[in-house]
Write an enzyme that holds these catalytic residues in place. Structure first.
Site, PDB file in Angstrom:
ATOM      1  N   ASP A  73       0.882  -1.123   0.023  1.00 23.10           N
ATOM      2  CA  ASP A  73       0.034  -0.082   0.003  1.00 23.10           C
ATOM      3  C   ASP A  73       0.952   1.110  -0.009  1.00 23.10           C
ATOM      4  OD1 ASP A  73      -2.324  -1.691   0.002  1.00 23.10           O
ATOM      5  OD2 ASP A  73      -2.563  -1.117   2.287  1.00 23.10           O
TER       6      ASP A  73
ATOM      7  N   ASP B 261      -7.828  -8.445  -0.899  1.00 23.91           N
ATOM      8  CA  ASP B 261      -6.724  -9.028  -0.007  1.00 23.91           C
ATOM      9  C   ASP B 261      -7.347 -10.513   0.261  1.00 23.91           C
ATOM     10  OD1 ASP B 261      -8.406  -8.007   1.745  1.00 23.91           O
ATOM     11  OD2 ASP B 261      -6.880  -7.044   2.782  1.00 23.91           O
TER      12      ASP B 261
END
Length: 915
Positions: free
Chosen positions: A740, A829
Site C-alpha cells: 500500500d 486481499d
C-alpha cells in the site's frame, strides 16, 4: 585667692576670642560654599537669557555648533573614522562568515559525494562479481538466454504421409503429420464452417451455435488454412432421428471432398458433441482415414487408443452454469451414502439371453461373462434393505431416457436427477453391460451431473474409458471399482475418511469447472489434449498492457534513516545495471513432455496444458527446484556462508533474482511520494509499478523522486481494487511485492520477507496476519484482525506473491468474486488469500512480529471506516459460497530472523516463534 581668680579670668579671654573667630570663619565658609554658587548660577543664567541664543556660553547650541571648537572637531573626526572602520570590519566579518558557510556546505557535499562514490564502488564490485559468476554459470550450463521463440509455419504444399497398414491401427506416429506443427508454430487451428459442407444442415442448431461461439473466442483458431497445424470438422450431434440423415457412404464421400482433406484426412479431427444420452454413433461405419475422432461414444473395435479422444457431453450448450447455485462441498457426508437411478436397456446380443444366469461364484471361476448387472442389482438392493446406511437405488424408471443397448438409461428429467444427487455423498456410474462399448454418452452424462453437484462418482466397471483419460488422473476424483468387487463396495465407501472425500469432491469440482462446464471449456480441452499429445507448448497468456502516465523525476531521493539504517548489516547490492528480469521460456518444451499428469490434475494449480497459460512457464510450486541437479554450482548457494557472506548474496537455488514493487494509490500524492522515496537504496528491487487508480491524472507540477530505478505509473480504466492484481506486462519478475502507498516497512524487513518467499514460492509471504472464525450464534464466518498466535490470511497490503497468481486472479477466478470486490471497494486481499489457499491447500506465511504497518499521520484509509469490517464479514461468507467450501487454512507458523527482536504488546501473551 584673688590672684588665682584673676588669673583664670585673664587667661580665659583669648580662648573665647578664638572660639568667636572660629564660629565666624565657619559661617563665612558656609556662606561661600552654599550661597556663592547659587548666586553665580543665577547670574550666568540671566546673562544667557539676556544675550540670546547666539551669545550663550554654557547652554546648548543649535546646528552642531558644539563641534565648531577645534578640540571638539577633532573628537568628532575621530568618532566618525572609528565608526567607518567598525562598519567596514562588520561587513568583512559577515563576508567571511558567508564564505565559511559556503565552504562548510562544499565540505559536506564532498563528504556525501565520497560516501556515494564509495557506495557506487561497492555496488559496482558486487555487480562485477555477480556478472562474473553469471558468466561462469552460463558457460557451465552452455545454455544461452532464451527469448520468445521464432514462429515457424508449415509449407503450403503438404507432401503427405506414406499410407499405414490399416486406418484402424492409426497412431500419432503413423497418421499425424508433425511437419505441419513445429514446436514454435503456436498451434494454429483451422475450423471448417459448418455451412460450407452438405451435412452441416443436419446438425443440431444448438450444438452448431455453441460450437461457433466457442471457436470465435479461442486463441488458437486461425482463418488461414495454409498455415494450420490442425483442422476441425464438426460432424455431430445430428438432429432428431426423424429428420433425413446422410448415409455413412454419403458422409464418407463428403469428408473426402473437403478442400484440405488431402486424400487421407491427416491432421483432421472429426468432432461429435453429444447433448443427449442417446447419441448416434454414425461414424462407426464411416472410414475416417487418418482423421482423429473426438466423441463421447466408442465401440472397442472403433476406438484407436492414443489417437482418438473420448470427450465429455455438451450439457450447457449456450447457457453458462450458475456457480452460486452449485451446492456447497461441506458437510462432507450427505443424506444418502450413495444413490443410483437407472433402468437397464437389454441388448439383442446380451449373454443373459444366450444362456441361463450363472451364480456369482461360477462366474468368477469361469470366463467373466459380458454382464454382471444381475449381481449388481441384487447386491445393491441387499445394502439398501440392510438399513446400515441410508442409500437410494432404483432400477426402474417412470420416464427412462433413450439409451444405447446394455446401457443404464437415465431416469426422469435433469432437474429431478440433480436434486437426488445433491443429497448423495457418492453417485454410482455403472458401465454398460456390453464390454465392447468402451465409452458412452449416458455414462458421460452421469459423470457430468455428479461432478456438477459434488457427489463423488463411483465408476462400477473398469473397462470404460472416462473423458480425456490419457491426461486426467481420474483416481483423484472418481472411485473406480471393477464389477466383480460390487460385494465389497459398501465396505469400501464406508472406509473413506472425511478428508479424503472432501479432497476428491474438491478435485471433481475443479475438473468440472475447468474442462466440462461450458462449450468453450469443452473445445479448449479438446485442443489442449491434442496439443499436449504432439508436445507443442501452450500459447502465452496475453498480459495486461501498462499504459504509462508520463511523469517528471525530481531530485535524488534520500533514505529515511529510521527505515534503512541497518547498522553493519549488508542487505545486498543495489543494482546499477539495467533491471534483471526473471528468465522466461526455459521449460516450455520439457514441461509439456514430462509433467502432463501433474499439470492436468493440480487442483486447480497453474495449468500449462490448459488453453490459457502464463508467459513464465515456471510453476510457483516448482520454481524453487530451478538450479538443482544441473551439474553446476549456483551462485552464492550450496557453499554455506554466514554473516556478511550470507548477507551479501541471495544464494539458494535461484541465486540471481529481483522483485517488483506494485503500489496501488488513489489521490494521495504526498503520501505516495514519501513511500516511493523510502524505497531508495532497496536491494534486489527491479522496478516500481504505481497503479494510479484515480480517474484524475497526477498533478502537472508533481516531482517524482529519483530512486535510481524505473518508476512506471500505470493508468487504469476504472477505480477498482482488482487493478492491484492485474498481470501488468511492466512486471518482468516472478516475485511481486504488493504494498500500500501508506505502508511503512524497513529495508531489512522487506529483504527478510523476500528471502522467505524464495523458500516458499507458491505461498503468500507477508507481514500483517489475520484469521477467520466461525460464529456459532449466527452460523456464519467472521473476519478477525485481533492479535493472535494463529492466522489464516496475510494482507496483501504488504506481501510477496508469485506473478502467476495475478493471472489466476484476473482471468481464472470466478468473476462474481471480482464483482463483489468492486461493489464494496474492499476484500481484494481476502480474495487473493482464498485463491492461493484453494490452489495450494497451504496457509500463508507470516514474517516478523508486525501486525500493522500503517504510517503515522497519514490520511485515513478505507480500512478505518466503520463499515469496513462488516463488509469483510460478508465477503468471506460470499467467497465460501462461490468456492463451495472454506479454503482458508489455519497456521501457527511464523518466520522470524535471529536478526530481529520480537515486539509484542505487554498485555498480550507471547506466541511460539519458529525460527
Amino acid at each position: 585667692m584673688q590672684r588665682n581668680g584673676g588669673g583664670v579670668g585673664a587667661g580665659g579671654q583669648p580662648w573665647v576670642l578664638r572660639r568667636v573667630r572660629l564660629t565666624w570663619l565657619s559661617f563665612m565658609l558656609f556662606f561661600i560654599l552654599v550661597f556663592f554658587p547659587l548666586i553665580a548660577h543665577y547670574y550666568l543664567t540671566t546673562i544667557d537669557e539676556a544675550g540670546g541664543p547666539e551669545k550663550r556660553i554654557f547652554g546648548p547650541r543649535p546646528g552642531g555648533e558644539l563641534c565648531e571648537a577645534k578640540h571638539v572637531q577633532d573628537l568628532c573626526r575621530i568618532r566618525e573614522s572609528v565608526s567607518e572602520e567598525l562598519l567596514q570590519l562588520e561587513a568583512k566579518r559577515q563576508e567571511l562568515n558567508g564564505e565559511i558557510a559556503r565552504l562548510n556546505l562544499r565540505i559536506e557535499a564532498c563528504k556525501r559525494s565520497i560516501d556515494s562514490a564509495k557506495q557506487d564502488l561497492l555496488q559496482l564490485k558486487n555487480v562485477i562479481s555477480q556478472t562474473e559468476h553469471s558468466y561462469k554459470e552460463l558457460m557451465a550450463q552452455n545454455q544461452p538466454k532464451l527469448s520468445l521463440p521464432v514462429r515457424l509455419l508449415p509449407d503450403k504444399e503438404d507432401p503427405g504421409l506414406p499410407p499405414p497398414k490399416s486406418t484402424r491401427s492409426c497412431r500419432l506416429r503413423s497418421c499425424f503429420n508433425y511437419g505441419r506443427c513445429p514446436l514454435t508454430s503456436g498451434f494454429p487451428v483451422y475450423v471448417y464452417d459448418s455451412g460450407s459442407y452438405p451435412w452441416g444442415d443436419y446438425l443440431d442448431p444448438l450444438v452448431k451455435q455453441a460450437f461457433a461461439a466457442s471457436v470465435k473466442s479461442n486463441i488458437y483458431v486461425t482463418d488461414n488454412p495454409s498455415i494450420a497445424c490442425l483442422y476441425l470438422v464438426l460432424v455431430g450431434e445430428l438432429q432428431e432421428l426423424s429428420s433425413p440423415q446422410p448415409s455413412p457412404a454419403e458422409l464418407e464421400k463428403q469428408l473426402k471432398a473437403l478442400p484440405y482433406w488431402r486424400s487421407d484426412g491427416h491432421n483432421h479431427v472429426l468432432v461429435h458433441l453429444s447433448r443427449k444420452s442417446m447419441t448416434q454413433n454414425f461414424l462407426y461405419n464411416v472410414s475416417a482415414g487418418r482423421a482423429a475422432v473426438a466423441q463421447s461414444t466408442f465401440l472397442e473395435q472403433q476406438y484407436r487408443e492414443g489417437f482418438d479422444l473420448v470427450v465429455s457431453p455438451l450439457v450447457h450448450a449456450l447457457s453458462e452454469p450458475n456457480f452460486l447455485e452449485v451446492p456447497p462441498q461441506v458437510p462432507v457426508k450427505r443424506k444418502y451414502l450413495f444413490t443410483f437411478q437407472g433402468e437397464r436397456v437389454e441388448s439383442l446380443r446380451s449373454s443373459l439371453q444366450e444362456a441361463p444366469p450363472q451364480s456369482f461364484e461360477e462366474e468368477m471361476e469361469g470366463d467373466p461373462p459380458a454382464d454382471y448387472d444381475d449381481r449388481i442389482i441384487g447386491t445393491l438392493k441387499a445394502v439398501q434393505d440392510s438399513h446400515l446406511d441410508q442409500v437410494l437405488v432404483e432400477f426402474t424408471c417412470k420416464d427412462p431416457q433413450p439409451s444405447l443397448p446394455t446401457e443404464w438409461a437415465l431416469c426422469g428429467q435433469r432437474e429431478d436427477r440433480l436434486e437426488v444427487l445433491k443429497a448423495s455423498t457418492f453417485a454410482l456410474v455403472i458401465a454398460p453391460g456390453d464390454g465392447q462399448l468402451v465409452a458412452s454418452a449416458g455414462c458421460g452424462m452421469r459423470l457430468f451431473e455428479a461432478l456438477e453437484v459434488g457427489a463423488i462418482p463411483v465408476a462400477l466397471g473398469d473397462h470404460s474409458r472416462l473423458p480425456y483419460h490419457q491426461f486426467i488422473r481420474w483416481s483423484e476424483a472418481v472411485i473406480i471399482v471393477p464389477k466383480p468387487r460390487v460385494t465389497e463396495l459398501h465396505f469400501l465407501l464406508r472406509s473413506l475418511s472425511d478428508n479424503d472425500m472432501l479432497a476428491m469432491r474438491r478435485h471433481g469440482r475443479f475438473l468440472w469447472e475447468t474442462y466440462f462446464s461450458t462449450s468453450e471449456n469443452v473445445l479448449s480441452t479438446i485442443l489442449a489434449s491434442i496439443r499436449t499429445s504432439i508436445q507443442v507448448p501452450a500459447a502465452p497468456i496475453k498480459e495486461e498492457p501498462a499504459h504509462e502516465i508520463p511523469h517528471k523525476a525530481g531530485k535524488l531521493a534520500g533514505t529515511d534513516a529510521n527505515l534503512a539504517d541497518n547498522g553493519d548489516l549488508d542487505l545486498g547490492p543495489v543494482e546499477t545495471e539495467p533491471p534483471y528480469a526473471s528468465p522466461r521460456f526455459l521449460r516450455n518444451f520439457t514441461y509439456t513432455a514430462a509433467d502432463t499428469y501433474r499439470a492436468w490434475n493440480r487442483a486447480p494449480g497453474p495449468f500449462h496444458l490448459f488453453p490459457h497459460t502464463p508467459l513464465d512457464p515456471v510453476l510457483p510450486s516448482e520454481a524453487k527446484f530451478l538450479g538443482s541437479g544441473t551439474g553446476f554450482r549456483p551462485i552464492g548457494g550450496g557453499t554455506g556462508g554466514s554473516g556478511k557472506e550470507f548477507q551479501a548474496a541471495l544464494g539458494g537455488n535461484v541465486p540471481r533474482e529481483q522483485f517488483t514493487v506494485v503500489m496501488l494509490t488513489y489521490e494521495r500524492e504526498e503520501v505516495l511520494m514519501n513511500s516511493l522515496e523510502r524505497l531508495n537504496g532497496l536491494p534486489y528491487l527491479n522496478k516500481v509499478v504505481v497503479v494510479w487508480n484515480s480517474p484524475k491524472p497526477p498533478s502537472d507540477d508533481l516531482l517524482w523522486p529519483d530512486i535510481g530505478l524505473p518508476i512506471v505509473v500505470v493508468r487504469t480504466e476504472k477505480n477498482s481494487l482488482n487493478n492491484r492484481f492485474l498481470p501488468w506486462d511492466a512486471v518482468e519478475t516472478e516475485a511481486i511485492l504488493s504494498i500500500d502507498d501508506d505502508a511503512h516497512l524497513r529495508h531489512d524487513e522487506i529483504m527478510f520477507g523476500f528471502r522467505v518467499w524464495r523458500e516458499a514460492r507458491d505461498r503468500i509471504v507477508g507481514f500483517p496476519g489475520r484469521y477467520h472464525a466461525w460464529d456459532v450464534n449466527h452460523q456464519s464466518w467472521l473476519y478477525n484482525s485481533n492479535y493472535s498466535c494463529e492466522l489464516s490470511m496475510v494482507l496483501t497490503g504488504a506481501a510477496f506473491f508469485h506473478k502467476y497468481y495475478a493471472y489466476l486472479y484476473s482471468y481464472v477466478m470466478p468473476q462474481a468474486i471480482r464483482d463483489m470486490v468492486d461493489e464494496y471497494i474492499n476484500c481484494e486481499d481476502i480474495a487473493m488469500n482464498f485463491l492461493v489457499s484453494h490452489i495450494t491447500r497451504k496457509p500463508p506465511i507470516k514474517v516478523t512480529s508486525r501486525w500493522t504497518f500503517r504510517c503515522p499521520g497519514c490520511p485515513q484509509a478505507l480500512s478505518h471506516d466503520d463499515s469496513h469490517f462488516h463488509e469483510r464479514h460478508k465477503c468471506i461468507n460470499f467467497f465460501v459460497k462461490v468456492y463451495g467450501y472454506m479454503p482458508l487454512l489455519y497456521t501457527q507458523f511464523r518466520v522470524d530472523s535471529v536478526l530481529f527482536k520480537t515486539r509484542l504488546p505487554h498485555d498480550k501473551t507471547k506466541c511460539f516463534k519458529f525460527i
